[in-house]
Design an enzyme around this catalytic site. Structure first.
Site, short mmCIF file in Angstrom:
data_model
loop_
_atom_site.label_atom_id
_atom_site.label_comp_id
_atom_site.label_asym_id
_atom_site.label_seq_id
_atom_site.Cartn_x
_atom_site.Cartn_y
_atom_site.Cartn_z
N HIS A 462 0.62 -3.42 4.91
CA HIS A 462 0.92 -3.52 3.48
C HIS A 462 -0.03 -2.63 2.67
CE1 HIS A 462 2.18 -5.82 -0.22
NE2 HIS A 462 1.02 -5.33 -0.62
N GLU A 463 -1.31 -2.79 2.90
CA GLU A 463 -2.29 -2.01 2.13
C GLU A 463 -2.19 -0.53 2.46
OE1 GLU A 463 -3.47 -3.38 -0.34
OE2 GLU A 463 -3.08 -5.45 0.26
N HIS A 466 0.43 1.03 0.31
CA HIS A 466 -0.10 1.42 -1.01
C HIS A 466 -0.92 2.70 -0.87
CE1 HIS A 466 1.10 -2.01 -3.35
NE2 HIS A 466 0.42 -2.88 -2.63
N HIS A 469 1.17 5.78 -0.61
CA HIS A 469 1.74 6.10 -1.92
C HIS A 469 0.74 6.94 -2.72
CE1 HIS A 469 4.39 4.14 -5.33
NE2 HIS A 469 4.65 5.41 -5.15
ZN ZN Z 1 0.51 -5.02 -2.66
#
Ligand code: ZN
Length: 674
Positions: A462-463, A466, A469
């Site tokens: 998940h991290e 990010h 991105h």
């Molecule tokens: Zn998040």
């Protein structure tokens, strides 16, 4: 350069930063930014003469302060904390002043109306548009006689929000329960050990339980003593309400906050606070969000009903509970889960040693996005922090990132991504982005590698989503580079998207290896993990929808002061969507800090909204093959690379070739329409 915080020539010099560097650097940078503000006052309203100089000054301030905040979050020691707290108000004041600087707002308006505007890049036009919206929503356009009232509302709302969370915390802290041996049955040893330790600290016999999650939740899940669970539930569900200390009752604060939010929205010319909240978001109108939530509720309902019936039947047959009360739910669910899917985190962990997981994840994104990741060196704050480089096919540097995996006493809890440097063009050269990945995983013990639970692995993915991105952006202006300028309800798309790979056999097969035997994860264990993934997913989804619907209606069609209360509205929402209805004395709104003390007012729906986007984006990979590099390239180009340079809805459409659909989320949640 003797103050490392004032060196912007390369990577942060983390190892050299001392608490005494903070105040001089921040004061210097604030003075510099204020001087630029003054000098651009008289400058013509062009990008180069008005926007750029201040963006530069703000970037330097953000970068220096970012390093201080980062160290405060990961290496919190008293001298640094002092320096952080002493400088925080100065930095906050500067940003607040900037947000209310009407002269600058006027200048942005002149820029937007000038012939130069149409010659700016799309990214710069979007930045100017975002800035204008920010100014408008903070009241910059209001007539002079209304402004003081608007400012007074904002101030009162800020203090209500602070008081709301204080009340929740005080009410949470006020409850302590010491139990004796007769009541501990069922509670796991590690939970009891912690409960015993805190009783000893208080000089009391027995085991101490509180309403804080690490104590409350396992008791609700495991305590065989039904009366104990009832007490804990009642105390938790009535926190900060009329059933407790009057000073801590949040009921009047809720009513007042709703009234003030409505008034502020009306002053800005909007029908409701929800309409204001949605202006900078991807969703367009409250009606659209309500329809989205209701549609999802309708689809999830049969599955939630099935989950509830199954739980009731199990509780009756196996646990002797004739009625399933609110304080039985977690308990019965845990027993049912265990009877259905008998595997432990401990068993799964043996297949996820750190190096295997980290490089497995890197290999996945290398294949998907045609990049190379390699270990590199940099100045860090801790010896076990690692540093990596991302390079393209041509070997050109794309970005760099720090990975700080282990829990420490000096580190803030949870996991998060943060940016250290943002991508932008500087004259002829590109400033490449730098990111932080921070987790709180257990460190290696002895000479064995750190072992991660499957949940840890999902968190890491998940991290990293990010992080990618931020790192794979191709934007050349800070205001829209990486996650900057991405709508709140779309920003979790790349992160939640990455989580899907953790449930993919073709990915796990090559990123698992038993710590002792070296064998990959057995297929049968993987199948059990997948089956357990959607345990009670219908109930879980309806619960989230209930909160989101309550929040959106409260801030759109609810009329504060017209006789009804927030609680009555929640009852109405529950009659509409809930399958398991809590007792009438449940006062959930009184501790709903997300919307009364956090940033989620009229925004709680974002969780589900972004999940629809991420699941639907992932479904294209399911169609083309989850490791398909062409689809990966498309995701990189249309979603990751564009960042905030265009609306998220456009990016999604460009990637998926159509509007978002909920089907993939339902399928991933085990809710295939019958
Ligand atoms: Zn998040």
């Amino acid at each position: 350069m003797n103050n490392p915080l004032l060196d912007f020539t390369g990577l942060p010099r983390f190892a050299e930063i001392r608490p005494e560097h903070v105040a001089p650097a921040i004061e210097h940078l604030l003075a510099e930014a204020r001087a630029v503000l003054k000098s651009t006052d008289a400058a013509p309203a062009t990008w180069d003469q008005f926007v750029e100089p201040l963006e530069d000054a703000n970037e330097r301030l953000s970068r220096a302060w970012g390093q201080v905040s980062h160290l405060h979050a990961v290496m919190d020691a008293p001298p640094l904390r002092e320096a952080y707290n002493a400088n925080l108000p100065k930095v906050t004041r500067y940003w607040t002043e900037l947000g209310q600087d009407t002269a600058r707002f006027e200048k942005y308006r002149v820029l937007a109306a000038s012939p130069e505007y149409s010659r700016l890049s799309a990214a710069r036009r979007r930045i100017a548009g975002l800035r204008l919206t920010d100014f408008r929503l903070s009241g910059a356009e209001l007539p002079a006689e209304v402004k003081p009232r608007y400012a007074a509302i904002q101030e009162e709302l800020a203090s209500l929000s602070a008081k709301f969370s204080e009340n929740v915390l005080d009410a949470t802290n006020a409850f302590l329960l010491f139990i004796d041996e007769k009541r501990i049955s069922g509670i796991p040893q590690d939970v009891l050990a912690a409960a015993r330790e805190s009783a000893v600290k208080d000089g009391k016999p027995g085991w101490k339980f509180t309403l804080h999650m690490p104590s409350y939740w396992p008791a609700m899940q495991y305590a065989d003593d039904r009366a104990l669970r009832e007490t804990l539930y009642r105390e938790s569900a009535t926190r900060a309400s009329e059933f407790g200390k009057p000073d801590w009752d949040n009921t009047p604060l809720i009513a007042r906050a709703l009234e003030l939010r409505r008034e502020a929205a009306r002053l800005l010319g909007y029908a409701s606070y929800a309409a204001v909240s949605l202006v900078p978001k991807m969703a367009d109108t409250p009606a659209q969000v309500l329809a989205f939530l209701r549609d999802l509720a309708r689809r999830a309902r049969p599955f939630a009903e099935r989950d509830a019936a199954e739980l009731r039947q199990f509780a009756r047959a196996e646990l002797g509970l004739e009625t399933l009360e609110a304080w039985d739910l977690a308990y019965a669910s845990e027993k049912l889960r265990k009877s259905r899917f008998d595997f432990s985190d401990h068993e799964v962990k043996q297949y996820f040693p750190e190096t295997q997981v980290l490089w497995g994840m890197f290999r996945l994104v290398q294949d998907l996005y045609q990049i190379r990741i390699s270990q590199a060196t940099a100045s860090t704050w801790q010896e076990d922090v690692r540093f990596f480089e991302v390079r393209g096919g041509d070997n050109a540097l794309i970005g760099q990132f720090y990975v700080d995996l282990y829990a420490r006493e000096t580190k803030r809890g949870g996991a998060w991504m943060d940016d250290a440097i943002g991508r932008r063009r500087r004259e002829a050269a590109i400033q490449t982005p730098v990111a932080h990945l921070n987790c709180n995983f257990p460190r290696p013990v002895g000479d064995r590698p750190a072992l991660f639970t499957h949940d840890d692995v999902i968190t890491l993915f998940h991290e990293f989503g990010h992080g990618l991105h931020h790192l794979l952006t191709r934007a050349e202006d800070l205001g829209v580079s990486g996650i900057n300028g991405v709508e709140w309800d779309a920003v979790e798309l790349p992160s939640q998207f990455m989580e899907n790979f953790c449930w993919e056999w073709s990915v796990l097969e090559r990123m698992t290896r038993h710590v002792d035997s070296g064998a990959p994860l057995p297929r049968a264990l993987f199948d059990r993990m997948r089956a357990a993934k959607n345990f009670q997913s219908g109930l879980a989804m309806l619960r989230q929808i209930e909160f989101a619907l309550f929040d959106m209606r409260l801030h759109s069609d609810f009329e504060p002061g017209a006789g009804g209360s927030a609680r009555e509205l929640l009852d109405e929402v529950r009659r509409e969507v809930a399958v398991l209805v809590p007792p009438a004395w449940n006062r959930f709104p009184n501790s709903f800090s997300h919307i009364f003390a956090g940033g989620y007012a009229a925004g709680y729906y974002s969780y589900k909204w972004a999940e629809v986007l991420s699941a639907d984006a992932y479904s294209l990979f399911e169609e083309t093959g989850v490791l398909d590099a062409e689809t990966g390239g498309r995701f990189r180009d249309q979603i990751l690379a564009v960042g905030g340079t265009r609306p998220a809805a456009d990016s999604f459409r460009a990637f998926r070739g159509r509007e978002p659909r909920v089907d993939a989320l339902l399928r991933h949640s085990g809710m295939i329409p019958p």
